[in-house]
Motif scaffolding. Structure first.
Motif, PDB file in Angstrom:
ATOM      1  N   ALA A 232      10.232  -2.270  -3.609  1.00  0.00           N
ATOM      2  CA  ALA A 232      10.214  -1.675  -2.500  1.00  0.00           C
ATOM      3  C   ALA A 232       9.245  -0.402  -3.224  1.00  0.00           C
ATOM      4  O   ALA A 232       8.049   0.155  -2.977  1.00  0.00           O
ATOM      5  CB  ALA A 232      11.341  -0.701  -1.030  1.00  0.00           C
ATOM      6  N   LEU A 233       9.368  -0.302  -4.236  1.00  0.00           N
ATOM      7  CA  LEU A 233       8.944   1.538  -4.445  1.00  0.00           C
ATOM      8  C   LEU A 233       7.293   0.463  -5.604  1.00  0.00           C
ATOM      9  O   LEU A 233       6.195   1.294  -4.803  1.00  0.00           O
ATOM     10  CB  LEU A 233       9.576   1.751  -5.776  1.00  0.00           C
ATOM     11  N   LEU A 234       8.328  -0.507  -6.107  1.00  0.00           N
ATOM     12  CA  LEU A 234       6.336  -0.999  -6.723  1.00  0.00           C
ATOM     13  C   LEU A 234       5.741  -1.177  -5.151  1.00  0.00           C
ATOM     14  O   LEU A 234       3.946  -1.355  -5.828  1.00  0.00           O
ATOM     15  CB  LEU A 234       7.077  -2.635  -7.377  1.00  0.00           C
ATOM     16  N   ALA A 235       5.794  -2.020  -4.506  1.00  0.00           N
ATOM     17  CA  ALA A 235       4.922  -2.310  -3.759  1.00  0.00           C
ATOM     18  C   ALA A 235       4.051  -0.938  -2.668  1.00  0.00           C
ATOM     19  O   ALA A 235       3.427  -0.793  -2.257  1.00  0.00           O
ATOM     20  CB  ALA A 235       5.829  -2.676  -2.209  1.00  0.00           C
ATOM     21  N   GLU A 236       5.063   0.038  -2.710  1.00  0.00           N
ATOM     22  CA  GLU A 236       4.987   1.424  -2.400  1.00  0.00           C
ATOM     23  C   GLU A 236       3.164   1.767  -2.958  1.00  0.00           C
ATOM     24  O   GLU A 236       2.331   2.372  -2.261  1.00  0.00           O
ATOM     25  CB  GLU A 236       5.822   1.751  -1.717  1.00  0.00           C
ATOM     26  N   ARG A 237       3.614   1.415  -3.889  1.00  0.00           N
ATOM     27  CA  ARG A 237       3.006   1.718  -5.155  1.00  0.00           C
ATOM     28  C   ARG A 237       1.840   1.374  -4.872  1.00  0.00           C
ATOM     29  O   ARG A 237       0.365   1.770  -5.168  1.00  0.00           O
ATOM     30  CB  ARG A 237       3.204   1.832  -6.601  1.00  0.00           C
ATOM     31  N   SER A 238       1.628   0.160  -4.872  1.00  0.00           N
ATOM     32  CA  SER A 238       0.329  -0.981  -4.550  1.00  0.00           C
ATOM     33  C   SER A 238      -0.201  -0.508  -3.231  1.00  0.00           C
ATOM     34  O   SER A 238      -1.659  -0.330  -3.157  1.00  0.00           O
ATOM     35  CB  SER A 238       0.678  -1.865  -4.447  1.00  0.00           C
ATOM     36  N   THR A 239       0.989  -0.063  -2.140  1.00  0.00           N
ATOM     37  CA  THR A 239       0.027   0.176  -1.185  1.00  0.00           C
ATOM     38  C   THR A 239      -1.113   1.782  -1.065  1.00  0.00           C
ATOM     39  O   THR A 239      -1.449   1.963   0.468  1.00  0.00           O
ATOM     40  CB  THR A 239       0.908  -0.149   0.229  1.00  0.00           C
ATOM     41  N   MET A 240      -0.168   2.413  -1.750  1.00  0.00           N
ATOM     42  CA  MET A 240      -0.865   3.398  -1.257  1.00  0.00           C
ATOM     43  C   MET A 240      -2.505   3.178  -1.618  1.00  0.00           C
ATOM     44  O   MET A 240      -3.554   4.443  -1.479  1.00  0.00           O
ATOM     45  CB  MET A 240      -1.265   4.702  -2.816  1.00  0.00           C
ATOM     46  N   THR A 241      -2.851   2.504  -2.116  1.00  0.00           N
ATOM     47  CA  THR A 241      -4.312   2.294  -2.230  1.00  0.00           C
ATOM     48  C   THR A 241      -5.322   1.379  -1.548  1.00  0.00           C
ATOM     49  O   THR A 241      -5.870   1.738  -1.531  1.00  0.00           O
ATOM     50  CB  THR A 241      -4.820   1.725  -4.166  1.00  0.00           C
ATOM     51  N   SER A 242      -4.403   0.813  -0.262  1.00  0.00           N
ATOM     52  CA  SER A 242      -4.711  -0.177   0.253  1.00  0.00           C
ATOM     53  C   SER A 242      -5.407   0.185   1.529  1.00  0.00           C
ATOM     54  O   SER A 242      -5.674   1.237   1.489  1.00  0.00           O
ATOM     55  CB  SER A 242      -3.722  -0.317   1.238  1.00  0.00           C
ATOM     56  N   PRO A 243      -7.052  -0.038   1.780  1.00  0.00           N
ATOM     57  CA  PRO A 243      -7.381  -0.024   2.298  1.00  0.00           C
ATOM     58  C   PRO A 243      -6.838   1.191   4.061  1.00  0.00           C
ATOM     59  O   PRO A 243      -7.523   1.420   4.886  1.00  0.00           O
ATOM     60  CB  PRO A 243      -8.726  -0.588   3.766  1.00  0.00           C
ATOM     61  N   ASP A 244      -6.330   0.286   4.704  1.00  0.00           N
ATOM     62  CA  ASP A 244      -5.432   0.754   6.013  1.00  0.00           C
ATOM     63  C   ASP A 244      -4.804   2.155   5.992  1.00  0.00           C
ATOM     64  O   ASP A 244      -4.696   2.616   7.161  1.00  0.00           O
ATOM     65  CB  ASP A 244      -4.491  -0.320   5.550  1.00  0.00           C
ATOM     66  N   HIS A 245      -3.979   2.725   4.526  1.00  0.00           N
ATOM     67  CA  HIS A 245      -3.455   3.829   4.611  1.00  0.00           C
ATOM     68  C   HIS A 245      -4.306   4.595   4.506  1.00  0.00           C
ATOM     69  O   HIS A 245      -4.334   5.861   4.769  1.00  0.00           O
ATOM     70  CB  HIS A 245      -2.489   3.655   3.105  1.00  0.00           C
ATOM     71  N   ILE A 246      -5.637   4.212   3.677  1.00  0.00           N
ATOM     72  CA  ILE A 246      -6.552   5.186   3.615  1.00  0.00           C
ATOM     73  C   ILE A 246      -6.842   5.551   5.365  1.00  0.00           C
ATOM     74  O   ILE A 246      -7.198   7.282   5.629  1.00  0.00           O
ATOM     75  CB  ILE A 246      -7.818   5.120   2.574  1.00  0.00           C
ATOM     76  N   ARG A 247      -6.985   4.774   6.117  1.00  0.00           N
ATOM     77  CA  ARG A 247      -7.981   4.920   6.641  1.00  0.00           C
ATOM     78  C   ARG A 247      -6.885   5.672   7.701  1.00  0.00           C
ATOM     79  O   ARG A 247      -7.682   6.755   8.063  1.00  0.00           O
ATOM     80  CB  ARG A 247      -8.550   3.754   7.408  1.00  0.00           C
TER      81      ARG A 247
END
Length: 266
Positions: A232-247
């Motif tokens: 989960a931690l590694l996946a969270e790090r990855s999604t920190m740069t996802s377009p959905d999260h940024i938006r």
């Protein structure tokens, strides 16, 4: 009372230590400084020879609204901050699991995102009747890496874990008790008195037996959760740069800056 940091205070109540998240003007949203202090305070308290139990609570009307928007907005553009945040999340989870003293959460208001994980990382959870839990990581484009995946499956059914982590819906205090995510609800005006009374009762228990029992339970938690925590931690790090999260986080931050902060944060 001794101030460990302006954003995190530790008060002495006999052999009980009261740890307070202290950013009430931001609903105790977790800034970079508070994130760091949360990773340090457990080891400091473990080294306090006069401490026998801990109460964790929030200043003002919230327990914690989760990640501070200004802090979250820096992550997509700062790889060093992303690595540091994941490292701190891992440390907070591990230190709380291994912490030798009993910890009572006094959830005085919304406990959202990381705030929810902090509450559920405690040994016993008392909630004000008008408080609630929520983990909207997925709703803001993130993986629930700071505790949802680690702890929730040990506390309630996997079906209910999926329902609330996938949707981010609020869990009222009474429902949290029914699900096994809290021990009991308390009238808001009695919350701290009840939490302190419980902490002092635990502090009076035979220390060696209590610590060894908690250590044995911690071994179970670590054995069951370690793989899920790391994934989960590694996946969270990855999604920190996802377009959905940024938006999503940009939209929420813009709204928050136009009105008083609301407990919608991760």
């Amino acid at each position: 009372m001794s101030d460990v940091s302006p954003v995190l205070t530790v008060a002495v109540d006999g052999d009980v230590r009261v740890v307070t998240l202290n950013r009430p003007e931001r609903l105790n949203g977790v800034s970079e400084e508070l994130h760091r202090r949360l990773s340090e305070v457990w080891r400091e308290l473990a080294e306090d020879p006069k401490a026998r139990a801990v109460v964790l609570t929030g200043a003002g009307r919230a327990f914690s609204a989760g990640g501070d928007f200004d802090h979250l907005l820096r992550h997509p553009h700062d790889p060093e901050l992303r690595e540091r945040s994941i490292r701190l999340d891992r440390t907070i989870q591990t230190e709380m699991i291994r912490f030798p003293l009993p910890v009572v959460a006094a959830v005085n208001g919304p406990a959202v995102g990381l705030g929810c994980s902090l509450a559920l990382g405690c040994d016993l959870v008392l909630m004000a009747e008008d408080a609630y839990l929520a983990d909207p990581h997925v709703s803001v484009g993130l993986v629930a890496g700071d505790g949802g995946v680690t702890l929730w499956p040990l506390l309630t059914s996997l079906l209910r874990v999926k329902e609330y982590l996938f949707t981010g819906d609020r869990i009222p205090a009474a429902t949290a008790v029914e699900l096994g995510l809290a021990n009991r609800t308390v009238p808001a005006g009695n919350l701290m008195d009840d939490a302190l009374a419980l902490a002092h009762r635990l502090a009076a228990q035979p220390a060696e037996a209590l610590r060894a029992t908690k250590a044995a339970l911690a071994a179970v938690v670590e054995q069951v959760s370690r793989g899920g925590m790391e994934a989960a931690l590694l996946a969270e790090r990855s999604t920190m740069t996802s377009p959905d999260h940024i938006r999503v986080i940009t939209e929420l931050a813009s709204r928050a800056h136009r009105r008083p902060a609301a407990p919608e944060e991760d």
